[in-house]
Design an enzyme around this catalytic site. Sequence first.
Site, PDB file in Angstrom:
ATOM      1  N   ARG A 108     -24.798  22.710   1.541  1.00 20.79           N
ATOM      2  CA  ARG A 108     -25.897  22.442   2.464  1.00 20.79           C
ATOM      3  C   ARG A 108     -27.141  23.248   2.102  1.00 20.79           C
ATOM      4  NH1 ARG A 108     -25.354  21.709   9.035  1.00 20.79           N
ATOM      5  NH2 ARG A 108     -27.577  21.612   9.468  1.00 20.79           N
ATOM      6  N   HIS A 112     -37.951  25.998  -0.195  1.00 17.55           N
ATOM      7  CA  HIS A 112     -38.097  26.904   0.951  1.00 17.55           C
ATOM      8  C   HIS A 112     -38.060  28.394   0.576  1.00 17.55           C
ATOM      9  CE1 HIS A 112     -37.680  23.239   3.211  1.00 17.55           C
ATOM     10  NE2 HIS A 112     -37.775  23.875   4.369  1.00 17.55           N
ATOM     11  N   ARG A 164     -20.505  27.012  28.408  1.00 19.79           N
ATOM     12  CA  ARG A 164     -19.779  26.975  27.120  1.00 19.79           C
ATOM     13  C   ARG A 164     -19.901  25.642  26.411  1.00 19.79           C
ATOM     14  NH1 ARG A 164     -16.434  29.554  30.547  1.00 19.79           N
ATOM     15  NH2 ARG A 164     -16.424  31.810  30.306  1.00 19.79           N
ATOM     16  N   LYS A 221     -27.682  22.307  13.757  1.00 22.34           N
ATOM     17  CA  LYS A 221     -28.150  23.697  13.830  1.00 22.34           C
ATOM     18  C   LYS A 221     -29.105  23.813  15.005  1.00 22.34           C
ATOM     19  CE  LYS A 221     -29.490  24.894   9.435  1.00 22.34           C
ATOM     20  NZ  LYS A 221     -30.010  25.921   8.511  1.00 22.34           N
ATOM     21  N   GLU A 253     -22.930  25.189   6.550  1.00 20.35           N
ATOM     22  CA  GLU A 253     -23.835  25.780   5.571  1.00 20.35           C
ATOM     23  C   GLU A 253     -23.249  26.985   4.847  1.00 20.35           C
ATOM     24  OE1 GLU A 253     -27.919  25.923   6.884  1.00 20.35           O
ATOM     25  OE2 GLU A 253     -28.438  27.283   5.259  1.00 20.35           O
ATOM     26  N   HIS A 287     -45.600  24.978   8.104  1.00 23.09           N
ATOM     27  CA  HIS A 287     -44.328  24.941   7.385  1.00 23.09           C
ATOM     28  C   HIS A 287     -44.370  23.864   6.290  1.00 23.09           C
ATOM     29  CE1 HIS A 287     -40.049  25.443   6.734  1.00 23.09           C
ATOM     30  NE2 HIS A 287     -39.904  24.124   6.814  1.00 23.09           N
ATOM     31  N   ASN A 299     -32.486  23.612   1.195  1.00 23.63           N
ATOM     32  CA  ASN A 299     -33.552  24.622   1.157  1.00 23.63           C
ATOM     33  C   ASN A 299     -34.464  24.480  -0.051  1.00 23.63           C
ATOM     34  OD1 ASN A 299     -32.844  25.954   3.537  1.00 23.63           O
ATOM     35  ND2 ASN A 299     -31.198  27.044   2.492  1.00 23.63           N
ATOM     36  N   GLU A 343     -40.750  17.276   4.194  1.00 22.18           N
ATOM     37  CA  GLU A 343     -39.280  17.400   4.246  1.00 22.18           C
ATOM     38  C   GLU A 343     -38.605  16.114   3.757  1.00 22.18           C
ATOM     39  OE1 GLU A 343     -37.915  20.250   4.770  1.00 22.18           O
ATOM     40  OE2 GLU A 343     -39.240  21.393   6.102  1.00 22.18           O
TER      41      GLU A 343
HETATM   42  N1  LIG Z   1     -32.296  22.779  13.374  1.00 25.58           N
HETATM   43  C1  LIG Z   1     -32.695  22.468  12.164  1.00 25.58           C
HETATM   44  O1  LIG Z   1     -31.889  22.125  11.289  1.00 25.58           O
HETATM   45  C2  LIG Z   1     -34.159  22.512  11.852  1.00 25.58           C
HETATM   46  C3  LIG Z   1     -34.630  21.997  10.644  1.00 25.58           C
HETATM   47  C4  LIG Z   1     -35.993  22.013  10.410  1.00 25.58           C
HETATM   48  C5  LIG Z   1     -36.850  22.539  11.351  1.00 25.58           C
HETATM   49  N2  LIG Z   1     -36.368  23.048  12.510  1.00 25.58           N
HETATM   50  C6  LIG Z   1     -37.274  23.606  13.529  1.00 25.58           C
HETATM   51  O2  LIG Z   1     -38.164  22.583  13.953  1.00 25.58           O
HETATM   52  C7  LIG Z   1     -39.360  23.194  14.430  1.00 25.58           C
HETATM   53  C8  LIG Z   1     -40.544  22.435  13.888  1.00 25.58           C
HETATM   54  O3  LIG Z   1     -40.484  21.112  14.340  1.00 25.58           O
HETATM   55  P1  LIG Z   1     -41.806  20.234  14.532  1.00 25.58           P
HETATM   56  O4  LIG Z   1     -42.629  20.284  13.316  1.00 25.58           O
HETATM   57  O5  LIG Z   1     -41.354  18.928  15.063  1.00 25.58           O
HETATM   58  O6  LIG Z   1     -42.615  21.106  15.563  1.00 25.58           O
HETATM   59  P2  LIG Z   1     -42.789  21.209  17.135  1.00 25.58           P
HETATM   60  O7  LIG Z   1     -41.598  20.821  17.916  1.00 25.58           O
HETATM   61  O8  LIG Z   1     -43.334  22.567  17.328  1.00 25.58           O
HETATM   62  O9  LIG Z   1     -43.927  20.111  17.422  1.00 25.58           O
HETATM   63  C9  LIG Z   1     -45.167  20.202  16.768  1.00 25.58           C
HETATM   64  C10 LIG Z   1     -46.279  19.671  17.669  1.00 25.58           C
HETATM   65  O10 LIG Z   1     -46.164  18.267  17.819  1.00 25.58           O
HETATM   66  C11 LIG Z   1     -46.368  17.908  19.166  1.00 25.58           C
HETATM   67  N3  LIG Z   1     -45.743  16.592  19.347  1.00 25.58           N
HETATM   68  C12 LIG Z   1     -44.440  16.285  19.503  1.00 25.58           C
HETATM   69  N4  LIG Z   1     -44.259  14.959  19.533  1.00 25.58           N
HETATM   70  C13 LIG Z   1     -45.480  14.397  19.387  1.00 25.58           C
HETATM   71  C14 LIG Z   1     -45.945  13.059  19.333  1.00 25.58           C
HETATM   72  N5  LIG Z   1     -45.103  12.027  19.401  1.00 25.58           N
HETATM   73  N6  LIG Z   1     -47.269  12.859  19.190  1.00 25.58           N
HETATM   74  C15 LIG Z   1     -48.130  13.890  19.085  1.00 25.58           C
HETATM   75  N7  LIG Z   1     -47.748  15.178  19.123  1.00 25.58           N
HETATM   76  C16 LIG Z   1     -46.434  15.423  19.264  1.00 25.58           C
HETATM   77  C17 LIG Z   1     -45.783  19.054  19.916  1.00 25.58           C
HETATM   78  O11 LIG Z   1     -46.238  19.109  21.256  1.00 25.58           O
HETATM   79  C18 LIG Z   1     -46.267  20.237  19.072  1.00 25.58           C
HETATM   80  O12 LIG Z   1     -47.556  20.593  19.420  1.00 25.58           O
HETATM   81  C19 LIG Z   1     -39.313  24.639  14.019  1.00 25.58           C
HETATM   82  O13 LIG Z   1     -39.026  25.438  15.130  1.00 25.58           O
HETATM   83  C20 LIG Z   1     -38.164  24.697  13.026  1.00 25.58           C
HETATM   84  O14 LIG Z   1     -37.504  25.949  13.020  1.00 25.58           O
HETATM   85  C21 LIG Z   1     -35.046  23.035  12.776  1.00 25.58           C
HETATM   86 ZN   LIG Z   2     -38.279  23.038   6.237  1.00 23.33          ZN
END
Ligand SMILES: NC(=O)c1ccc[n+]([C@@H]2O[C@H](COP(=O)([O-])OP(=O)(O)OC[C@H]3O[C@@H](n4cnc5c(N)ncnc54)[C@H](O)[C@@H]3O)[C@@H](O)[C@H]2O)c1
Ligand SMILES: [Zn+2]
Length: 339
Positions: free
Chosen positions: A225, A232, A112, A134, A221, A246, A229, A175
């Site tokens: 918030r 998006h 929990r 989130k 949100e 993305h 977007n 972003e």
């Molecule tokens: N919770 C939220 O508010 C929120 C907001 C935006 C995005 N997201 C989520 O975030 C995710 C996307 O995040 P992302 O773009 O970081 O992608 P990711 O976590 O998939 O990482 C992208 C790639 O980068 C590599 N990587 C990580 N650190 C590295 C480093 N230091 N050097 C080289 N490679 C590295 C990873 O192994 C992977 O192959 C999505 O799932 C999305 O839904 C969440």
């Molecule tokens: Zn985004």
Amino acid sequence: MELKVGATEVMIVSGLRGGLLPEREGRRRVAIITQPGASQQAVLVSRRLKEANLDVDVLGVPDREEAKTLNVAATLYERFSRIGLGREDTIVGVGGGAVTDLAGFVAGTWMRGVEVVHFPTTLLGAVDASIGGKTGVNLSGKNLVGVFWDPTRVIIDLDVLEKLPSALLQEGMAEALKAGLIGDADLVEAIEADGLEVSLDKVVPAAVKVKAEYVKKDPRESSERAMLNFGHTVGHAVEYASSFSHGTSVGVGMVAAAAVSEADVGFAEKERVIDAISRIGLRTSVNGLDRTRVRDLIGVDKKRDRKGIRMVLLEAIGQPTLRHVDDTMINLALEAIGL
Ligand SMILES: NC(=O)c1ccc[n+]([C@@H]2O[C@H](COP(=O)([O-])OP(=O)(O)OC[C@H]3O[C@@H](n4cnc5c(N)ncnc54)[C@H](O)[C@@H]3O)[C@@H](O)[C@H]2O)c1
Ligand SMILES: [Zn+2]
């Protein structure tokens, strides 16, 4: 530098120093969740925590979205059970947004809710995913299962982000530019001036601050918030209709949103938005995609309500507004991106 985002302490550092985790009585164990691209940083964090006499397990998960599944979450719960991760212990996410979303989700649900601390290792993770509480995993749709669960601390190591390959920098910079467009004109100027070479020292705190402000106004949100977007509504449609990343899709989505902003609310700086996206090295149009498919996908996600499709528009840089848009505006958005 330190910032407070609700219950979260965000520390922006160059190199890891100090005890890393917030003081916490009774903490004996730490489970680090990490992905292939972040393993080096996970080793460093693990070494540090062991030096602080904690029992540390490093749990690797599959790369990217493959990690964000209920199956992977279930495997992690089994591991937590085996190592005896208790209520006073801590889960640490070291990686991009996929890792911090997953780590936050399992932390928010294991027993929990146990403490989670994030070390975002991508720019997108640092300025967006790790901030704001989130969390989630995917089912047939993205992020369908999740909880709001605030990390107690987020440590962003700029030295790690400086070494990112340009494709990952671009993902986060899209972003960061979005954050500037909805809340910080200086940040937009900095990106316009230096493109991908812009100093992360400047970009990361500025973008985190914008996100923090929106999260503070509306933690769950339900209103404000939604401004986060920007870009998006069309961006997600482009992403689902293509193989674009993305960040690339959001870049295109911001062009579309800027065009609608110009037509609907008199936004006067569309060209600046387009230039800034080009400066990051991202595309500003997507001719070649199936227009009907993109059109059908717009509004399939959460940005639709009973009155139709809602889009974040800009009255000026730093002044977003949430509006319902009609078919004429959607057509204009699609034309603006070459469809
Ligand atoms: N919770 C939220 O508010 C929120 C907001 C935006 C995005 N997201 C989520 O975030 C995710 C996307 O995040 P992302 O773009 O970081 O992608 P990711 O976590 O998939 O990482 C992208 C790639 O980068 C590599 N990587 C990580 N650190 C590295 C480093 N230091 N050097 C080289 N490679 C590295 C990873 O192994 C992977 O192959 C999505 O799932 C999305 O839904 C969440
Ligand atoms: Zn985004």
